[in-house]
Design an enzyme around this catalytic site. Structure first.
Site, mmCIF file in Angstrom:
data_model
loop_
_atom_site.group_PDB
_atom_site.id
_atom_site.type_symbol
_atom_site.label_atom_id
_atom_site.label_comp_id
_atom_site.label_asym_id
_atom_site.label_seq_id
_atom_site.Cartn_x
_atom_site.Cartn_y
_atom_site.Cartn_z
ATOM 1 N N LYS A 25 57.675 88.338 -25.658
ATOM 2 C CA LYS A 25 57.034 88.402 -26.968
ATOM 3 C C LYS A 25 56.185 89.676 -26.991
ATOM 4 C CE LYS A 25 54.051 85.917 -30.193
ATOM 5 N NZ LYS A 25 53.244 84.691 -30.424
ATOM 6 N N LYS A 61 61.137 88.069 -28.963
ATOM 7 C CA LYS A 61 60.499 88.189 -30.277
ATOM 8 C C LYS A 61 59.757 89.521 -30.338
ATOM 9 C CE LYS A 61 57.133 85.852 -33.274
ATOM 10 N NZ LYS A 61 56.161 84.733 -33.379
#
Length: 431
Positions: A299, A352
């Site tokens: 992330k 992400k």
């Protein structure tokens, strides 16, 4: 086309009739043929009257003659060859095209792309509603509130609007969702205790959905930012440092509360060190060995998250998240995170944002046998929406291409706000 009339003696009809000549196999294309069949194939010469027609459109489809395979073969052997379309002429090049010798190529990749049927046959990547996970925002209100930065997305009332949206998604094959709560400010605190309130918004919503749709796959977000008065994913020390181990302690309680409510997959998105192993141990200790963990493995501290934070009112009150989320400039570091999460018991590894990080998706795909998830985040969604509204791009085509690219990069599942819209396209619906 020239026509030929052969001997039609001893026939059961007075003149030629329009019939379809039947060869070894019934013709799939109804070419019109005039044919008189002898009454007895054993008593008369094997001759037929065959007249091929130049036009097809003005003649109804002829009937089969009822000839046996042996009779059809005998007719061909005797020289009565059924009429078939001629060899098509070679298409002409436009005037002025230079005449050049063919290139001496043994391989021409375009051969496998020359028709829709061939392109479909050799397509390497597919996309179906089963590959999509639908992120849904929920709040305590009864009405659905539009999210200005994310056209088409709403904060859904957990008892009404959410249930209706889930029903729509299920109708087109999307049976996986992930929940993100808009928590009242009065329930936020520096330690984020509301995150593990078993009668809080998320656990209540899970129980409601599981009661109505027992086979619905529910993913949950495990992080403190929606519940934190500081807007960070962890507990903030007075000097601004995000406390790792203390935060993990809270996350374990949050994951257990979600599992107890009926969550299928808990998804730690906080990026604290060691949280996957701690959550796995906490779930197992409470008897939730069947609950999966989808770790937000890579992330990044991205600028693509802006619209999401508006949706949940979860912007950091100070500073940024760069001390725990990954540097967008880093590639190899994703392997470090993936190795740790896999060794600690993660069931799914997530990257992400999505499309700008296709290289990271492929990196994890090539280095792990676990399922890989990609999150097409709010900024990606909103840019496509804005481009479509401004007629700068074809929204539907760009949407579908972007999802296919995430799949091609190696994602098994894609978390996307386009899930419902894309699934309707895949199912042939236009709404």
């Amino acid at each position: 086309m020239a026509s030929t009339m052969l001997n039609s003696a001893n026939c059961s009809v007075s003149g030629p009739v329009k019939l379809d000549y039947v060869g070894l196999k019934p013709s799939e294309v109804p070419w019109n043929v005039l044919c008189v069949r002898p009454r007895s194939m054993t008593n008369v010469p094997r001759k037929q009257a065959i007249v091929a027609c130049d036009k097809r459109d003005d003649v109804p489809a002829p009937l089969k003659m009822g000839m046996s395979d042996e009779e059809c073969e005998a007719a061909v052997v005797a020289g009565n060859i059924p009429v078939a379309p001629p060899i098509p002429p070679k298409p002409l090049a436009p005037a002025g095209t230079p005449v050049v010798p063919s290139l001496p190529l043994s391989r021409r990749p375009r051969r496998n792309r020359r028709s829709p049927a061939l392109r479909a046959a050799f397509q390497e990547t597919s996309l179906s509603p089963a590959n999509l996970v639908y992120p849904l925002f929920i709040h305590e209100g009864e009405e659905d509130t539009p999210i200005g930065a994310m056209p088409g997305c709403y904060r859904l009332g957990w008892r009404h609007g959410l249930v209706e949206e889930v029903s729509k998604a299920r109708d087109v094959g999307v049976n996986s969702i992930v929940l993100f709560p808009k928590v009242p400010d009065a329930l936020k605190s520096s330690s984020g205790d509301e995150a593990y309130n078993e009668n809080g918004l998320v656990p209540r919503t899970i129980r409601l959905l599981k009661d109505k749709y027992p086979d619905l796959v529910i993913y949950t977000d495990v992080a403190l930012d929606p519940y934190s008065s500081d807007g960070h994913d962890g507990i903030v020390r007075e000097d601004g440092v995000i406390m790792n181990d203390e935060t993990v302690h809270q996350l374990c309680k949050q994951a257990v509360a979600q599992a107890r409510a009926g969550a299928d997959v808990v998804s730690p998105s906080d990026m604290m060190d060691g949280r996957v192993g701690a959550i796995r141990a906490a779930l197992d200790a409470e008897g939730f060995q069947h609950v999966s963990i989808m770790s937000y493995t890579a992330k990044y501290a991205s600028s693509f998250y802006g619209p999401f934070r508006e949706a949940l009112d979860s912007n950091p009150r100070f500073g940024d998240k760069k001390t725990y989320q990954m540097n967008p400039a880093n590639y190899r570091e994703a392997l470090v995170e993936a190795h740790e999460d896999e060794s600690e018991g993660a069931d799914i590894l997530l990257v992400k944002p999505g499309l700008p990080y296709n290289d990271i998706i492929r990196l994890l795909r090539d280095n792990s046998s676990l399922p890989i998830a990609a999150y097409q985040v709010s900024g990606e969604y909103s840019m496509i929406k804005a481009g479509g509204v401004l007629k700068m791009i074809d929204e539907e085509k760009v949407m579908m291409e972007s999802l296919l690219c995430l799949r091609r990069a190696g994602a098994d599942i894609v978390l996307t706000y386009f899930a419902l819209q894309a699934a309707r396209c895949l199912c042939g619906e236009k709404r």
